[in-house]
Design a protein around this motif. Sequence first.
Motif, short mmCIF file in Angstrom:
data_model
loop_
_atom_site.label_atom_id
_atom_site.label_comp_id
_atom_site.label_asym_id
_atom_site.label_seq_id
_atom_site.Cartn_x
_atom_site.Cartn_y
_atom_site.Cartn_z
N ASP A 124 6.79 48.47 63.05
CA ASP A 124 5.63 48.86 62.71
C ASP A 124 5.88 50.49 62.92
O ASP A 124 4.51 51.40 62.42
CB ASP A 124 4.28 48.90 63.76
N THR A 125 6.86 50.93 63.10
CA THR A 125 7.28 52.41 62.98
C THR A 125 8.33 52.77 62.20
O THR A 125 9.00 52.05 61.54
CB THR A 125 7.55 52.82 64.64
N VAL A 126 8.35 54.22 62.07
CA VAL A 126 9.36 54.89 61.14
C VAL A 126 10.57 54.52 61.94
O VAL A 126 11.63 54.48 61.41
CB VAL A 126 9.21 56.29 60.89
N LEU A 155 4.54 46.92 59.03
CA LEU A 155 3.16 46.66 59.27
C LEU A 155 2.27 47.69 59.72
O LEU A 155 2.85 48.60 60.51
CB LEU A 155 3.31 45.54 60.56
N LEU A 156 1.27 47.77 59.16
CA LEU A 156 0.29 48.92 59.37
C LEU A 156 -0.45 49.09 60.74
O LEU A 156 -1.27 49.77 61.14
CB LEU A 156 -0.96 48.83 58.32
N PRO A 195 1.14 55.25 58.79
CA PRO A 195 0.57 55.29 57.55
C PRO A 195 1.65 54.47 56.47
O PRO A 195 3.08 54.68 56.79
CB PRO A 195 0.35 56.65 56.99
N ARG A 196 1.30 53.71 55.47
CA ARG A 196 2.02 53.10 54.82
C ARG A 196 3.18 53.98 54.09
O ARG A 196 4.41 53.48 53.97
CB ARG A 196 1.14 52.50 53.47
N ALA A 197 3.07 55.09 53.63
CA ALA A 197 3.76 56.05 52.97
C ALA A 197 5.02 56.51 54.02
O ALA A 197 6.03 56.71 53.55
CB ALA A 197 3.07 57.42 52.56
N GLU A 243 8.66 55.49 53.23
CA GLU A 243 10.02 56.83 52.92
C GLU A 243 10.92 56.33 54.09
O GLU A 243 12.12 56.88 53.82
CB GLU A 243 9.07 57.96 53.29
N ALA A 244 10.47 55.84 55.30
CA ALA A 244 11.63 55.41 56.27
C ALA A 244 12.61 54.16 55.89
O ALA A 244 13.31 53.81 56.46
CB ALA A 244 10.92 55.25 57.69
#
Length: 221
Positions: A165-167, A183-184, A189-191, A195-196
């Motif tokens: 759930d984290t970058v 997972l949100l 955020p989704r973006a 990106e990660a």
Amino acid sequence: MPRAALFDVDGTLTDTNHLHVTCWWEALRQAGHEVAMHDIHRAIGLQGEDLLAHLLGDQRDTSEDETLSAAHATLYGTYFDRLPSLDAAAELLRELARRDWRVVLVTSAKEAELGALRKAIGADDAITAAASSGDVDEGKPAPDPVRHALDLAGARASGAVFVGDTVWDMRAGARADVSCVGLLCGGIPRADLEEAGARAVYRDPADLLAHLDHSPFAAVG
């Protein structure tokens, strides 16, 4: 080769990220550090020492690290008997195990905390192994925890999916060359997850379970 379903725990299978935020905020406040909860939230998922470096900087008084981590652990420990799992977390793990995936937890939690989290999830029958913070020299976003989890599962990176759930989760998985699912429900955020390195993003475990046949899990032979 076995297939490995790798899962972060806090914010991914259990609704505990904001408990960690509150406990770190209070531990830091008691030591005289004013840190915004928003910034703490973004650091959740890092190991204690790395989290403190991220929030307070590398020039901080590192002699405080052990005291701050102990204060956080004590505060968080008061919730051990009532940690909430996320909707369908146990069902998701059991469904993957039923499909012959080896389920391995990949977490920064220490042993006592991990025990409380596993109790909250209530799906030990579906879990093959767990990799905790003491098992590797470097935590997420380094790939070490994910690679250790692959070893525990006896799987290759090409036969694995990592859900987090984290970058920090996404970066660790990407650096270990596994497919990453975001997972949100952890509040990122989704973006940022995409990106990660997230190849797909779902709302929570229930949403991933509902779309399992069209998720990155379906692409792993």
